[in-house]
Design a protein around this motif. Structure first.
Motif, mmCIF file in Angstrom:
data_model
loop_
_atom_site.group_PDB
_atom_site.id
_atom_site.type_symbol
_atom_site.label_atom_id
_atom_site.label_comp_id
_atom_site.label_asym_id
_atom_site.label_seq_id
_atom_site.Cartn_x
_atom_site.Cartn_y
_atom_site.Cartn_z
ATOM 1 N N CYS A 56 0.813 -1.210 0.000
ATOM 2 C CA CYS A 56 0.000 0.000 0.000
ATOM 3 C C CYS A 56 0.849 1.264 0.000
ATOM 4 O O CYS A 56 2.019 1.239 0.367
ATOM 5 N N HIS A 57 0.197 2.367 -0.349
ATOM 6 C CA HIS A 57 0.890 3.652 -0.432
ATOM 7 C C HIS A 57 0.358 4.635 0.603
ATOM 8 O O HIS A 57 -0.343 4.263 1.544
ATOM 9 N N GLY A 58 0.676 5.927 0.416
ATOM 10 C CA GLY A 58 0.515 6.908 1.472
ATOM 11 C C GLY A 58 -0.895 7.128 1.958
ATOM 12 O O GLY A 58 -1.141 7.247 3.165
ATOM 13 N N ASP A 59 -1.877 7.234 1.043
ATOM 14 C CA ASP A 59 -3.240 7.505 1.482
ATOM 15 C C ASP A 59 -3.760 6.357 2.341
ATOM 16 O O ASP A 59 -4.465 6.577 3.342
ATOM 17 N N GLU A 60 -3.426 5.147 1.976
ATOM 18 C CA GLU A 60 -3.863 3.980 2.753
ATOM 19 C C GLU A 60 -3.144 3.920 4.101
ATOM 20 O O GLU A 60 -3.739 3.528 5.117
ATOM 21 N N LEU A 61 -1.881 4.324 4.124
ATOM 22 C CA LEU A 61 -1.150 4.350 5.389
ATOM 23 C C LEU A 61 -1.725 5.418 6.311
ATOM 24 O O LEU A 61 -1.842 5.207 7.524
ATOM 25 N N ALA A 62 -2.110 6.570 5.755
ATOM 26 C CA ALA A 62 -2.718 7.622 6.556
ATOM 27 C C ALA A 62 -3.999 7.125 7.216
ATOM 28 O O ALA A 62 -4.249 7.375 8.408
ATOM 29 N N ASP A 63 -4.823 6.400 6.459
ATOM 30 C CA ASP A 63 -6.059 5.836 7.017
ATOM 31 C C ASP A 63 -5.755 4.816 8.106
ATOM 32 O O ASP A 63 -6.455 4.741 9.124
ATOM 33 N N THR A 64 -4.694 4.025 7.902
ATOM 34 C CA THR A 64 -4.318 3.011 8.875
ATOM 35 C C THR A 64 -3.878 3.647 10.188
ATOM 36 O O THR A 64 -4.277 3.214 11.280
ATOM 37 N N TYR A 65 -3.059 4.694 10.102
ATOM 38 C CA TYR A 65 -2.634 5.392 11.316
ATOM 39 C C TYR A 65 -3.816 6.080 11.998
ATOM 40 O O TYR A 65 -3.913 6.092 13.228
ATOM 41 N N ALA A 66 -4.714 6.668 11.219
ATOM 42 C CA ALA A 66 -5.875 7.341 11.803
ATOM 43 C C ALA A 66 -6.742 6.351 12.564
ATOM 44 O O ALA A 66 -7.203 6.636 13.684
ATOM 45 N N THR A 67 -6.967 5.194 11.986
ATOM 46 C CA THR A 67 -7.754 4.162 12.656
ATOM 47 C C THR A 67 -7.069 3.693 13.927
ATOM 48 O O THR A 67 -7.717 3.470 14.957
ATOM 49 N N ALA A 68 -5.758 3.545 13.865
ATOM 50 C CA ALA A 68 -5.006 3.116 15.044
ATOM 51 C C ALA A 68 -5.143 4.131 16.167
ATOM 52 O O ALA A 68 -5.369 3.771 17.334
ATOM 53 N N ARG A 69 -5.022 5.405 15.850
ATOM 54 C CA ARG A 69 -5.128 6.445 16.884
ATOM 55 C C ARG A 69 -6.536 6.486 17.478
ATOM 56 O O ARG A 69 -6.712 6.660 18.684
ATOM 57 N N GLU A 70 -7.535 6.324 16.635
ATOM 58 C CA GLU A 70 -8.916 6.338 17.114
ATOM 59 C C GLU A 70 -9.196 5.190 18.078
ATOM 60 O O GLU A 70 -10.016 5.321 18.993
ATOM 61 N N ASN A 71 -8.494 4.080 17.871
ATOM 62 C CA ASN A 71 -8.772 2.886 18.664
ATOM 63 C C ASN A 71 -7.677 2.553 19.673
ATOM 64 O O ASN A 71 -7.707 1.497 20.296
ATOM 65 N N GLY A 72 -6.694 3.439 19.817
ATOM 66 C CA GLY A 72 -5.707 3.303 20.874
ATOM 67 C C GLY A 72 -4.669 2.221 20.681
ATOM 68 O O GLY A 72 -4.144 1.689 21.653
ATOM 69 N N TYR A 73 -4.341 1.898 19.421
ATOM 70 C CA TYR A 73 -3.263 0.940 19.193
ATOM 71 C C TYR A 73 -2.238 1.549 18.252
ATOM 72 O O TYR A 73 -2.374 2.691 17.805
ATOM 73 N N GLY A 74 -1.169 0.810 17.984
ATOM 74 C CA GLY A 74 -0.109 1.333 17.138
ATOM 75 C C GLY A 74 0.703 0.237 16.504
ATOM 76 O O GLY A 74 0.317 -0.938 16.518
ATOM 77 N N PHE A 75 1.858 0.621 15.948
ATOM 78 C CA PHE A 75 2.699 -0.313 15.194
ATOM 79 C C PHE A 75 4.168 -0.100 15.542
ATOM 80 O O PHE A 75 4.605 1.031 15.760
ATOM 81 N N PHE A 76 4.911 -1.184 15.565
ATOM 82 C CA PHE A 76 6.362 -1.088 15.535
ATOM 83 C C PHE A 76 6.772 -1.041 14.072
ATOM 84 O O PHE A 76 6.581 -2.016 13.338
#
Length: 341
Positions: free
Chosen positions: A4-24
Motif C-alpha cells: 500500500c501507499h501513502g493515502d492507505e497508510l494515513a487511514d491506517t494510522y488514523a484508525t489506530a489512533r482512534e482505537n488506541g493501538y499502534g505499530f512497531f
C-alpha cells in the motif's frame, strides 16, 4: 494487492489512533529479517510497517542506494502481493540537507508509502526550512507519500549521525505546534528520552508525559498529527502503553532485530560447529573442498537457507509479541483498504 501507499497508510494510522493501538515500524537490514517479520505479521493478523534506511538501501544496491531502494521495493511488493495483511514501506532518516538528492530519488521511485526526513540536528529555523522544502518535493511527486519529520534530539547513533546524551533534549510542545504549522508534515517524531542503538539498562529518562503534552498542544491547535517514537528498543512494555495513550502510533525498532539475527545465527552455528568446522588435526584444505581429508562438512547445516529459516522463525515470534504489545494484532485492515479496488 496488499502493498500500500501513502493515502492507505494515513487511514491506517488514523484508525489506530482512534482505537488506541499502534505499530512497531521495523527497519530491515537483511532480507531474512523482512521475511520473518512478514511471517509474524501474518500469524498475528497485523498490518506491517517496514522501514529501510539509505545505508540499508546502499547495502542492497552494492553501494548504489537508489538502485537498492528499487530492488528492495520490488522484493517487498512481489512478496506481499499474495499475503492477507497490508504491508507498508517507510524510508527512514533521510538526512537533510546532505541527502537531498537521495530524497529526490526516493520520491521519483514511487516505491515507499512514506518517507522520514531528518534535519533535527540543525537549529529550529533550519529544520523548519529543510523540512518544508522536503514536504513540497514529496507533494510534487508521482505517488502520495506521507512525510515524517523529527523535532528534538534523540541520543545515540543512527546512519552515521551521532548525538551524545548531553546533546539530546526533549521536544517542546509549543515548538511542535509551530513546526507542524510551518512544515505541514504528516507525522512528527518526538524526543522523549529514548536512545538509538543498544539502550537497555542505560538509565534512560524516558518521558511518555512529554509525548502527551505535545499531543495535547497539537490537538488544541487543531492538528491531528500522529506521533512517532524513535529508539524504542529500550522502551519498557508499560511505557509503550503510556505512549499509545499519549497519541503515539508508530514506534521505530531496528537494533532488536539485528541482535535476534546475529544471536540466532551464532547459536545455530555454535550448536552445529562440528558439522561445519573441520577438526584441528585435519588438514582442512578449503581450496580443494576437503577432497584429501577423511572429514567433510555436512550440507544439512551449512546451507544458508537452513540458518535463514531459523532466523525467519525467530523474527516471526518477535513480531507476534510486538504486535500484541502495541494492540495491532488481529486488526489487519486488508479488507477495508482494498474494498474499492
Amino acid at each position: 494487492m496488499p502493498y500500500c501507499h501513502g493515502d492507505e497508510l494515513a487511514d491506517t494510522y488514523a484508525t489506530a489512533r482512534e482505537n488506541g493501538y499502534g505499530f512497531f515500524a521495523s527497519n530491515v537490514v537483511q532480507f531474512d529479517i523482512m521475511v520473518g517479520l512478514l511471517r509474524g505479521a501474518l500469524d498475528a493478523d497485523a498490518d506491517l510497517v517496514l522501514q529501510v534506511s539509505r545505508d540499508a538501501c546502499a547495502f542492497y544496491g552494492d553501494g548504489d542506494a537508489s538502485a537498492g531502494l528499487r530492488a528492495f521495493g520490488s522484493y517487498v511488493e512481489n512478496l506481499a502481493e499474495s499475503k492477507s495483511v497490508n504491508v507498508f514501506l517507510n524510508v527512514d532518516h533521510v538526512h537533510l540537507p546532505d541527502q537531498r538528492s537521495f530524497l529526490d530519488d526516493v520520491v521519483a521511485s514511487g516505491v515507499p508509502s512514506s518517507v522520514m526526513v531528518d534535519a533535527s540536528d540543525r537549529p529550529f529555523e533550519e529544520n523548519v526550512e529543510c523540512t518544508r522544502e522536503a514536504v513540497k518535493a514529496v507533494r510534487d511527486g508521482p505517488e502520495e507519500l506521507l512525510v515524517e519529520a523529527e523535532l528534538g534530539r534523540v541520543a545515540g547513533e543512527e546512519n552515521g549521525v551521532e548525538t551524545s546524551p548531553n546533546e539530546a533534549f526533549y521536544t517542546d510542545p509549543d515548538d511542535a505546534v509551530r513546526f507542524v504549522e510551518r512544515t505541514d508534515v504528516d507525522l512528527l517524531a518526538v524526543s522523549v528520552g529514548t536512545q538509538h542503538g543498544v539502550a537497555s539498562g542505560r538509565d534512560l529518562d524516558v518521558r511518555p508525559d512529554v509525548a502527551d503534552e505535545v499531543n495535547t498542544a497539537l490537538h488544541e491547535a487543531g492538528h491531528d498529527v500522529p506521533l512517532v517514537v524513535h529508539g524504542s528498543s529500550g522502551v519498557a512494555d508499560e511505557q509503550v502503553a503510556e505512549f499509545l495513550d499519549a497519541g503515539v502510533c508508530k514506534f521505530n525498532k531496528n537494533t532488536r532485530y539485528q541482535y535476534e539475527f546475529a544471536r540466532t545465527a551464532a547459536d545455530f552455528y555454535r550448536d552445529h560447529a562440528d558439522a561445519i568446522r573441520p577438526p584441528e588435526e585435519t588438514a582442512a584444505d578449503r581450496n580443494s573442498f576437503f577432497a584429501d581429508d577423511e572429514w567433510s562438512p555436512d550440507k544439512t547445516y551449512f546451507h544458508p537457507h537452513v540458518v535463514g529459516d531459523e532466523i525467519r522463525d525467530r523474527l516471526a515470534e518477535v513480531m507476534v509479541d510486538l504486535a500484541e504489545l502495541t494492540g495491532c494484532a488481529g486488526r489487519s485492515r486488508t479488507t477495508d483498504v482494498h474494498d474499492d479496488e
